[in-house]
Design a protein around this motif. Structure first.
Motif, PDB file in Angstrom:
ATOM      1  N   MET A 105       0.827  -1.236  -0.088  1.00  8.93           N
ATOM      2  CA  MET A 105       0.104   0.223   0.152  1.00  8.93           C
ATOM      3  C   MET A 105       0.874   1.109   0.127  1.00  8.93           C
ATOM      4  N   TYR A 106       1.881   1.132   0.947  1.00 12.70           N
ATOM      5  CA  TYR A 106       2.693   2.331   1.005  1.00 12.70           C
ATOM      6  C   TYR A 106       3.535   2.602  -0.177  1.00 12.70           C
ATOM      7  N   VAL A 107       3.827   1.671  -0.867  1.00 15.07           N
ATOM      8  CA  VAL A 107       4.509   1.545  -2.301  1.00 15.07           C
ATOM      9  C   VAL A 107       3.626   2.170  -3.470  1.00 15.07           C
ATOM     10  N   GLU A 108       2.771   1.701  -3.518  1.00 12.38           N
ATOM     11  CA  GLU A 108       1.514   2.001  -4.515  1.00 12.38           C
ATOM     12  C   GLU A 108       1.325   3.662  -4.308  1.00 12.38           C
ATOM     13  N   GLY A 109       1.434   4.048  -3.015  1.00 12.70           N
ATOM     14  CA  GLY A 109       1.174   5.525  -2.974  1.00 12.70           C
ATOM     15  C   GLY A 109       2.303   6.456  -3.383  1.00 12.70           C
ATOM     16  N   ALA A 110       3.366   5.757  -3.084  1.00 12.89           N
ATOM     17  CA  ALA A 110       4.781   6.294  -3.575  1.00 12.89           C
ATOM     18  C   ALA A 110       4.805   6.223  -5.083  1.00 12.89           C
ATOM     19  N   VAL A 111       4.293   5.274  -5.635  1.00 13.60           N
ATOM     20  CA  VAL A 111       4.484   5.135  -7.414  1.00 13.60           C
ATOM     21  C   VAL A 111       3.478   6.090  -7.785  1.00 13.60           C
ATOM     22  N   LYS A 130       2.250  24.300 -14.030  1.00 20.09           N
ATOM     23  CA  LYS A 130       1.168  23.414 -13.404  1.00 20.09           C
ATOM     24  C   LYS A 130       1.668  22.173 -12.708  1.00 20.09           C
ATOM     25  N   GLN A 131       2.284  21.334 -13.459  1.00 15.19           N
ATOM     26  CA  GLN A 131       2.799  20.306 -12.857  1.00 15.19           C
ATOM     27  C   GLN A 131       3.691  20.322 -11.553  1.00 15.19           C
ATOM     28  N   ARG A 132       4.392  21.135 -11.754  1.00 20.45           N
ATOM     29  CA  ARG A 132       5.264  21.470 -10.630  1.00 20.45           C
ATOM     30  C   ARG A 132       4.377  21.944  -9.325  1.00 20.45           C
ATOM     31  N   ASN A 133       3.357  22.604  -9.385  1.00 20.93           N
ATOM     32  CA  ASN A 133       2.584  22.903  -8.444  1.00 20.93           C
ATOM     33  C   ASN A 133       1.618  21.783  -8.028  1.00 20.93           C
ATOM     34  N   LEU A 134       1.449  21.125  -8.861  1.00 18.69           N
ATOM     35  CA  LEU A 134       0.479  19.765  -8.615  1.00 18.69           C
ATOM     36  C   LEU A 134       1.146  18.745  -7.711  1.00 18.69           C
ATOM     37  N   MET A 135       2.679  18.767  -8.140  1.00 21.89           N
ATOM     38  CA  MET A 135       3.569  17.858  -7.463  1.00 21.89           C
ATOM     39  C   MET A 135       3.336  18.277  -5.910  1.00 21.89           C
ATOM     40  N   LYS A 136       3.438  19.495  -5.575  1.00 22.04           N
ATOM     41  CA  LYS A 136       3.368  19.903  -4.111  1.00 22.04           C
ATOM     42  C   LYS A 136       2.212  19.740  -3.520  1.00 22.04           C
ATOM     43  N   GLU A 137       1.256  20.046  -4.204  1.00 19.77           N
ATOM     44  CA  GLU A 137      -0.169  20.006  -3.714  1.00 19.77           C
ATOM     45  C   GLU A 137      -0.289  18.783  -3.296  1.00 19.77           C
ATOM     46  N   ARG A 138      -0.249  17.762  -4.234  1.00 18.12           N
ATOM     47  CA  ARG A 138      -0.522  16.174  -3.697  1.00 18.12           C
ATOM     48  C   ARG A 138       0.169  15.782  -2.855  1.00 18.12           C
ATOM     49  N   ALA A 139       1.748  16.191  -2.971  1.00 15.73           N
ATOM     50  CA  ALA A 139       2.356  15.773  -1.633  1.00 15.73           C
ATOM     51  C   ALA A 139       2.083  16.303  -0.159  1.00 15.73           C
ATOM     52  N   TRP A 140       1.554  17.362  -0.225  1.00 17.37           N
ATOM     53  CA  TRP A 140       1.113  18.120   0.925  1.00 17.37           C
ATOM     54  C   TRP A 140      -0.333  17.797   1.483  1.00 17.37           C
ATOM     55  N   PRO A 145       0.962  13.544   4.465  1.00 19.44           N
ATOM     56  CA  PRO A 145       0.513  13.244   5.586  1.00 19.44           C
ATOM     57  C   PRO A 145       0.154  11.873   6.225  1.00 19.44           C
ATOM     58  N   VAL A 146       0.244  11.002   5.134  1.00 23.80           N
ATOM     59  CA  VAL A 146      -0.010   9.521   5.383  1.00 23.80           C
ATOM     60  C   VAL A 146       1.230   9.000   5.904  1.00 23.80           C
ATOM     61  N   TYR A 147       2.233   9.465   5.490  1.00 25.59           N
ATOM     62  CA  TYR A 147       3.588   8.862   5.553  1.00 25.59           C
ATOM     63  C   TYR A 147       4.161   9.437   6.890  1.00 25.59           C
ATOM     64  N   ASN A 148       3.690  10.734   7.146  1.00 25.81           N
ATOM     65  CA  ASN A 148       4.287  11.352   8.268  1.00 25.81           C
ATOM     66  C   ASN A 148       3.516  10.650   9.562  1.00 25.81           C
ATOM     67  N   LYS A 154       8.354   5.800  15.079  1.00 22.48           N
ATOM     68  CA  LYS A 154       8.863   4.881  14.297  1.00 22.48           C
ATOM     69  C   LYS A 154       9.899   5.381  13.443  1.00 22.48           C
ATOM     70  N   GLU A 155      10.947   4.313  13.389  1.00 24.28           N
ATOM     71  CA  GLU A 155      11.970   4.640  12.362  1.00 24.28           C
ATOM     72  C   GLU A 155      11.603   4.335  10.926  1.00 24.28           C
ATOM     73  N   PHE A 156      10.728   3.462  10.681  1.00 24.71           N
ATOM     74  CA  PHE A 156      10.785   2.855   9.369  1.00 24.71           C
ATOM     75  C   PHE A 156       8.845   2.569   9.401  1.00 24.71           C
ATOM     76  N   LEU A 157       8.530   2.521   7.982  1.00 26.03           N
ATOM     77  CA  LEU A 157       7.071   2.552   7.740  1.00 26.03           C
ATOM     78  C   LEU A 157       6.234   1.409   8.409  1.00 26.03           C
ATOM     79  N   VAL A 158       7.057   0.238   8.120  1.00 22.28           N
ATOM     80  CA  VAL A 158       6.264  -1.030   8.439  1.00 22.28           C
ATOM     81  C   VAL A 158       7.163  -2.048   9.263  1.00 22.28           C
TER      82      VAL A 158
END
Length: 231
Positions: A105-111, A130-140, A145-148, A154-158
């Motif tokens: 699940m975490y990998v699919e999000g990162a992909v 527009k794509q640069r802005n979309l990168m930041k918007e989607r990340a934030w 937030p999910v990964y944070n 924890k040190e690692f995700l899983v």
């Protein structure tokens, strides 16, 4: 040996060989995962239409696409199949099925997040901002937030152990920072995660100057991919 030619036997004593173009693209996640696993590997870069057509015509590419990784007597294609094989082989895929599902699940999000970066370089110039802005918007708003939250305490995700989800996330972060140096400013856990990951000896070695990490896509890489794949 599996029939069809795509897994013909290779020299088992040799290093894995990654076939791709001289740039990041879909192969960069494979490079950094091999690096994190401490695996020495070689690369075959395709620069001319003749070279690439010869590879396609060989039948080694199951779906006529790179990357391809020669490893353990196989010629593996499809990026996530390659990555999951590396992760399983080098104990970077969790302790059981439940952990593996979480890692997936975490990998699919990162992909999904990485796809915004991959597509950027092939967009018309008028669409890039527009794509640069979309990168930041989607990340934030969607991904970081999910990964944070997952890294809280924890040190690692899983499973509190390094997995290929951590490696893929680190690669996303590093690439996004090239567009937005402040991309982690709202995410303290991700800042600490990035620092820890970069200090893992195998990853540190991979990321150091002169290593096998490729630079951001330039005009030569983009024109090569367009000429070899799309023409």
């Amino acid at each position: 040996m599996v029939s069809g030619g795509w897994t013909e036997q290779l020299d088992m004593s040799g290093k894995p060989v990654l076939h791709y173009f001289m740039g990041r693209g879909r192969a960069e996640a494979i490079r950094i995962l091999l690096g994190a696993a401490g695996v020495e590997f070689e690369e075959k870069f395709y620069k001319t239409k003749e070279e690439y057509d010869k590879l396609v015509q060989s039948g080694d590419l199951l779906f006529q696409q790179v990357p391809m990784l020669e490893i353990d007597g196989m010629k593996l294609v499809q990026t996530r199949a390659i990555l999951s094989y590396i992760a399983g082989k080098y104990n970077l895929y969790g302790a059981d099925l439940k952990e593996r599902a979480c890692i997936d699940m975490y990998v699919e999000g990162a992909v999904d997040l990485a796809a915004l970066v991959l597509s950027y370089f092939f967009l018309p110039e008028c669409d890039k901002e527009k794509q640069r802005n979309l990168m930041k918007e989607r990340a934030w708003k969607r991904y970081f937030p999910v990964y944070n939250k997952a890294l809280e305490g924890k040190e690692f995700l899983v499973g509190n152990k390094l997995s290929w989800a951590d490696v893929y996330l680190l690669d996303d972060i590093l690439q996004l920072e090239e567009f937005h140096p402040d991309i982690l400013e709202k995410f303290a856990n991700l800042q600490a995660f990035k620092k820890r990951m970069q200090e893992i000896p195998t990853i540190k070695k991979f990321l150091q100057p002169g290593g096998q990490r490729q630079p951001m896509a330039d005009d030569v890489y983009i024109s090569t991919v367009k000429k070899l794949v799309f023409s």
